[in-house]
Design a protein around this motif. Structure first.
Motif, mmCIF file in Angstrom:
data_model
loop_
_atom_site.group_PDB
_atom_site.id
_atom_site.type_symbol
_atom_site.label_atom_id
_atom_site.label_comp_id
_atom_site.label_asym_id
_atom_site.label_seq_id
_atom_site.Cartn_x
_atom_site.Cartn_y
_atom_site.Cartn_z
ATOM 1 N N ALA A 236 0.783 -1.233 0.000
ATOM 2 C CA ALA A 236 0.000 0.000 0.000
ATOM 3 C C ALA A 236 0.819 1.289 0.000
ATOM 4 O O ALA A 236 0.260 2.373 -0.173
ATOM 5 N N LEU A 237 2.126 1.223 0.178
ATOM 6 C CA LEU A 237 2.925 2.444 0.356
ATOM 7 C C LEU A 237 3.131 3.214 -0.947
ATOM 8 O O LEU A 237 3.206 2.647 -2.035
ATOM 9 N N ARG A 238 3.246 4.528 -0.779
ATOM 10 C CA ARG A 238 3.677 5.432 -1.850
ATOM 11 C C ARG A 238 4.943 6.126 -1.382
ATOM 12 O O ARG A 238 5.131 6.359 -0.189
ATOM 13 N N SER A 239 5.815 6.465 -2.328
ATOM 14 C CA SER A 239 7.086 7.076 -1.929
ATOM 15 C C SER A 239 7.737 7.755 -3.126
ATOM 16 O O SER A 239 7.155 7.836 -4.217
ATOM 17 N N THR A 240 8.961 8.214 -2.919
ATOM 18 C CA THR A 240 9.733 8.926 -3.934
ATOM 19 C C THR A 240 11.094 8.269 -4.103
ATOM 20 O O THR A 240 11.553 7.525 -3.231
ATOM 21 N N VAL A 241 11.769 8.580 -5.186
ATOM 22 C CA VAL A 241 13.118 8.068 -5.394
ATOM 23 C C VAL A 241 14.065 8.592 -4.317
ATOM 24 O O VAL A 241 14.936 7.861 -3.831
ATOM 25 N N ALA A 242 13.898 9.851 -3.921
ATOM 26 C CA ALA A 242 14.769 10.405 -2.875
ATOM 27 C C ALA A 242 14.635 9.609 -1.583
ATOM 28 O O ALA A 242 15.628 9.306 -0.903
ATOM 29 N N GLU A 243 13.402 9.255 -1.213
ATOM 30 C CA GLU A 243 13.185 8.485 0.011
ATOM 31 C C GLU A 243 13.717 7.055 -0.121
ATOM 32 O O GLU A 243 14.249 6.482 0.831
ATOM 33 N N MET A 244 13.578 6.476 -1.308
ATOM 34 C CA MET A 244 14.107 5.129 -1.517
ATOM 35 C C MET A 244 15.636 5.119 -1.405
ATOM 36 O O MET A 244 16.221 4.152 -0.904
ATOM 37 N N LEU A 245 16.286 6.175 -1.840
ATOM 38 C CA LEU A 245 17.737 6.274 -1.666
ATOM 39 C C LEU A 245 18.103 6.388 -0.189
ATOM 40 O O LEU A 245 19.086 5.796 0.272
ATOM 41 N N THR A 246 17.298 7.130 0.566
ATOM 42 C CA THR A 246 17.529 7.223 2.014
ATOM 43 C C THR A 246 17.387 5.844 2.655
ATOM 44 O O THR A 246 18.182 5.461 3.522
ATOM 45 N N PHE A 247 16.391 5.099 2.232
ATOM 46 C CA PHE A 247 16.182 3.756 2.779
ATOM 47 C C PHE A 247 17.332 2.828 2.392
ATOM 48 O O PHE A 247 17.814 2.035 3.216
ATOM 49 N N LEU A 248 17.796 2.922 1.168
ATOM 50 C CA LEU A 248 18.925 2.100 0.746
ATOM 51 C C LEU A 248 20.186 2.460 1.517
ATOM 52 O O LEU A 248 20.970 1.581 1.893
ATOM 53 N N ARG A 249 20.384 3.738 1.771
ATOM 54 C CA ARG A 249 21.556 4.159 2.541
ATOM 55 C C ARG A 249 21.508 3.565 3.947
ATOM 56 O O ARG A 249 22.537 3.149 4.497
ATOM 57 N N ALA A 250 20.322 3.502 4.520
ATOM 58 C CA ALA A 250 20.175 2.890 5.845
ATOM 59 C C ALA A 250 20.550 1.417 5.810
ATOM 60 O O ALA A 250 21.179 0.893 6.735
#
Length: 446
Positions: A236-250
C-alpha cells in the motif's frame, strides 16, 4: 570522474529504451555510490503534461512495502514484543483459525520469508472485486478471516519459498492487531520516522498529492490507484526516489540508524528446509501412475500414439496440480518405470520418459522450484548481479506503477527505479546495480 557519472550514461540509455516502448510514460532513477547520489527523471509525470519526474515525485511502490513490513516484524522481535517463530494463529482474534500442516504452525517469519505455503492470493478475493482497476479495495478483514477459517496448506511451512501477497498482507494485519493500532500508524512510528522517511506513506498529504504522478496501465492509458485496506502490509505504500535512496543508505550502513539490529536481521540469510517437501504427495502420485498403467494394460492403447502419451502424461500433470512439484516428479518416475515394464525401452523411454521429464522439469522451472531455494531473507529477494555480486532487491507493481530497489550488502551501491507505467523496470534496476558495483570496484559478496 565519480562512480555515478560513469554509470549515468547507461541510466540515460536504459531510460530512453524503456520510454521508447509503447505504454511507458515516466521514469525516475536513483543511483547511490558511497557518498554520491543522484535522482534522475525521464519522460513525463502524465502524458502531455511536460512535467518531468524528479526525486520528489510520488509513485506507488507496491510490493516494496513488503520489505518495510518485514522490517517492522524484525524490530518488534528485537524489542521482545513478538518472536520470529511465534505462530501466527496466536495473534488472530478468537474464532479465527490459522491453517497448519499436520499440526505444524505457520510462524511470523514464514510470512516474511514467503515460506508459509500460503497461496499468492486468497481464494475468495475474486468474489469481492467490484472494480477490476482497484482489486483489493473491497476485500475486508472479515473476508480475510473467513478465508483463513476454510484454508488448507499442502506443504510443511519453511520447506519452500513461494511468493505470497496473502502472507505479507496477513503479516501486516497481525502485527497491527498485536500493537492495537492501524498498520500505517504503527509503521510510521516504528520504521518510517526513525529512518527519516517523511515522504513514504499510504494516506498522502495535500503537498504529496500535488507531487503524485498519475498511474498508467501497460498500454499507457490512465488508470486508478490501488487501495489495500486489509493487505496494506503487502503493497500500500507510496514514496519517492529520494526516500528510496535514504532507505537504501540505511541498509548499506545500518550502524548509522536507530534500527540497526532489525536491518541486519532482515539482511541475514535464513535456510529453507526444501528436502522436507520431497515426500509430499508420493502416495497420491503412485496411485495416479498405477491408474494410468492399468488403463494402458487393460484398454488397447497403441504404444507411441497420442493416446498413449496422454495416458502417460496425465498422472504427472494431475499430481503437479494436486500436490506440487515433488508429487509430479514421483508420478512421472512411476509412470515411466511402468511404461518401460509394459512396452519396453523403445516406447517407454523415448515418448514416455523424455516427454514426462521435460514436462515436469518445465513445471519446476516455471513455478520457481528448480533449482530449490536454499535460503531466503525477511522481506528481501536475492539475485546475482555483475561479476557474481549478491544483491538484495525487491520490486513492486500496481495497476499503474512499477518499482525496484536494490543494493549489494557490504558494498557502497544501491539503485531505485520508479515508474508511473505498468511495465516492469526490474531489468533496468538490476543492470544499473551491477554496473555501479563494477564502477565502484565492489566485487562479489558472499
Amino acid at each position: 570522474m565519480g562512480t555515478i557519472e560513469v554509470v549515468r550514461a547507461e541510466a540515460d540509455e536504459q531510460a530512453a529504451r524503456y520510454l521508447r516502448a509503447a505504454g511507458n510514460v515516466g521514469l525516475a532513477i536513483g543511483l547511490l555510490a558511497g557518498g554520491e547520489e543522484v535522482a534522475l527523471g525521464y519522460g513525463e509525470t502524465d502524458k502531455g503534461s511536460g512535467r518531468v519526474p524528479d526525486g520528489r515525485t510520488v509513485f506507488e511502490i507496491g510490493s516494496i512495502t513488503k520489505v518495510f513490513t518485514a522490517l517492522l516484524l524484525a524490530d518488534a522481535a528485537g524489542s521482545g514484543e513478538v518472536r520470529l517463530d511465534r505462530p501466527v494463529g496466536e495473534l488472530l482474534p478468537a474464532g479465527v483459525r490459522m491453517p497448519a500442516y499436520r499440526g505444524e504452525p505457520i510462524t511470523l517469519a514464514h510470512l516474511a520469508e514467503h515460506t508459509s505455503a500460503l497461496p499468492r492470493l486468497p481464494g475468495n478475493l475474486g468474489a469481492t472485486i467490484k472494480d477490476a482497476k482497484n482489486p483489493y479495495r473491497d476485500y475486508g478483514v472479515e473476508d480475510l478471516h473467513a478465508y483463513l477459517n476454510a484454508a488448507r496448506v499442502g506443504f510443511p511451512p519453511g520447506s519452500g519459498a513461494s511468493y505470497s501477497n496473502l502472507g505479507a498482507g496477513l503479516l501486516g494485519h497481525v502485527l497491527a492487531l498485536r500493537a492495537g493500532e492501524p498498520y500505517e500508524d504503527l509503521l510510521a512510528a516504528r520504521v518510517l520516522r526513525p529512518l527519516g522517511l517523511a515522504d513514504t506513506a499510504i494516506a498522502l498529504s495535500a503537498d504529496q498529492e500535488a507531487r503524485m504522478a498519475p498511474g498508467h496501465d501497460a498500454k499507457g492509458e490512465p488508470t486508478s490507484r490501488w487501495d489495500l485496506p486489509t493487505f496494506a502490509g503487502a503493497g500500500a505504500l507510496r514514496s519517492t526516489v529520494a526516500e528510496m535512496l535514504t532507505f537504501l543508505r540505511a541498509n548499506l550502513d545500518p550502524a548509522a540508524t536507530p534500527l540497526e539490529p532489525a536491518l541486519r536481521e532482515c539482511q541475514a540469510p535464513r535456510p529453507v528446509a526444501w528436502r522436507r517437501r520431497i515426500g509430499v504427495g508420493w502416495p497420491h502420485a503412485l496411485g495416479l501412475a498405477a491408474a494410468s498403467l492399468l488403463v494402458q494394460w487393460s484398454v488397447p492403447v497403441p504404444p507411441g500414439s497420442a493416446t498413449f502419451l496422454a495416458a502417460a502424461l496425465l498422472p504427472a500433470l494431475a499430481a503437479l496440480a494436486w500436490k506440487g512439484f515433488w508429487s509430479g516428479a514421483w508420478a512421472a518416475a512411476a509412470t515411466w518405470a511402468g511404461c518401460m515394464a509394459l512396452w519396453g525401452s523403445q516406447f517407454g523411454w523415448l515418448p514416455a520418459g523424455t516427454t514426462l521429464f521435460v514436462v515436469v522439469g518445465l513445471a519446476g522451472l516455471l513455478s520457481g522450484y528448480i533449482p530449490p531455494t536454499g535460503r531466503v531473507r525477511l522481506g528481501w529477494q536475492e539475485a546475482t548481479v555483475g561479476a557474481g555480486a549478491t544483491a538484495l532487491w525487491h520490486n513492486g507493481g500496481t495497476g499503474g506503477y512499477r518499482s525496484f530497489i536494490g543494493f549489494i550488502p557490504g558494498s557502497r551501491v544501491g539503485v531505485a527505479v520508479l515508474s508511473n507505467s505498468a511495465n516492469d523496470v526490474d531489468a533496468i534496476g538490476l543492470a544499473l546495480l551491477g554496473r555501479l558495483a563494477a564502477a565502484a570496484g565492489d566485487g562479489p559478496k558472499p
